[in-house]
Design an enzyme around this catalytic site. Structure first.
Site, PDB file in Angstrom:
ATOM      1  N   GLU A  62      32.573  36.809  45.280  1.00  0.00           N
ATOM      2  CA  GLU A  62      33.384  37.996  45.755  1.00  0.00           C
ATOM      3  C   GLU A  62      32.413  39.190  45.765  1.00  0.00           C
ATOM      4  OE1 GLU A  62      37.492  37.082  43.649  1.00  0.00           O
ATOM      5  OE2 GLU A  62      35.919  37.804  42.496  1.00  0.00           O
ATOM      6  N   ASP A  77      45.768  29.982  42.292  1.00  0.00           N
ATOM      7  CA  ASP A  77      46.355  29.133  41.623  1.00  0.00           C
ATOM      8  C   ASP A  77      47.838  29.498  41.242  1.00  0.00           C
ATOM      9  OD1 ASP A  77      46.013  29.620  38.589  1.00  0.00           O
ATOM     10  OD2 ASP A  77      44.105  29.820  39.324  1.00  0.00           O
TER      11      ASP A  77
END
Length: 250
Positions: free
Chosen positions: A13, A217
């Site tokens: 990221e 998730d």
């Protein structure tokens, strides 16, 4: 000129953000590598937070004390908790809480001793700007990710949510843990491991904080099986695009 810190929990990221900085220079403090440079005309310090609340709090303090940052923006991934917070959505935090803080019976569960509170707030103005940037990126996702990636991860109509983000020093990955958190904190949107620590430090110093998390998730037994690919092809692209759109605002 205001110095802005851009913080990520994971290397992929942060790499997406560093790719946007043409002139970054490295400096090592406290075992962490900080990159100083410019992005969209802003003075920027970029850094990995480290995993967990202690590492996060240390990083936040160094950013403020050593680098004098006046605003902090955190981007990372999280597990979805609330119904409708799905893989590929983003959560922009309005409030933060440590779900594993429990000094009872001396203090109420979740209350941080010495503060008289369990929840810390994100900065309203910076968060509103982050919401606008996130919603812009959500609208542009098909062109940014491509149809194949959208299909691979079932990203039909990703949304931007706003609300409570909870943090703790354990990776929540079972249905039992997820249900227990939802029962104790029914308004929690997502769970991760650093945000509330940043929020407490920023509260202490009076430094505005905004946090965006991509849902990787559902923090349960069906947690995503190809996390490296999701991180590389979805979350990192979200991070770079959201930060770029945020700092392009005038």
């Amino acid at each position: 000129m205001t110095t802005i810190a851009i913080v990520s929990a994971l290397h992929e990221e942060l790499a997406a953000v560093l790719d946007l900085m043409p002139d970054e220079q490295q400096q090592v403090v406290g075992g962490r590598t900080f990159w100083r440079g410019h992005l969209q005309g802003h003075d920027v310090v970029a850094v990995l937070s480290g995993i967990g609340k202690v590492a996060a709090a240390t990083t936040a303090a160094v950013l403020i004390e050593r680098f004098g940052v006046q605003r902090i923006v955190f981007t990372g991934v999280a597990g979805g908790l609330a119904p409708g917070v799905n893989v590929g959505d983003v959560v922009v935090a309005r409030h933060f809480l440590q779900h594993d803080m429990d000094a009872s019976p001396i203090f109420p569960r979740h209350e941080v001793p010495g503060y008289g509170r369990s929840r810390f707030d994100a900065d309203a103005m910076l968060t509103a700007q982050l919401v606008r940037a996130s919603e812009q990126v959500m609208r542009e996702l098909p062109s940014r990710l491509g149809a194949e990636v959208m299909r691979a991860f079932g990203l039909e109509a990703p949304r931007c949510h706003q609300g409570l983000l909870i943090s703790g020093d354990r990776f929540v990955s079972t249905t039992a843990e997820s249900l227990a958190l939802r029962d104790a904190l029914p308004d929690a949107l997502a769970v991760e491991m650093e945000g509330a620590a940043f929020a407490q430090v920023c509260h202490d110093y009076g430094v505005p904080l905004a946090v965006v998390r991509t849902i990787s998730d559902r923090a349960d037994d069906a947690a995503h099986v190809d996390f490296p690919r999701f991180l590389r092809e979805v979350a990192s692209r979200y991070s770079g695009a959201v930060i770029d759109a945020l700092l392009a605002q005038r």
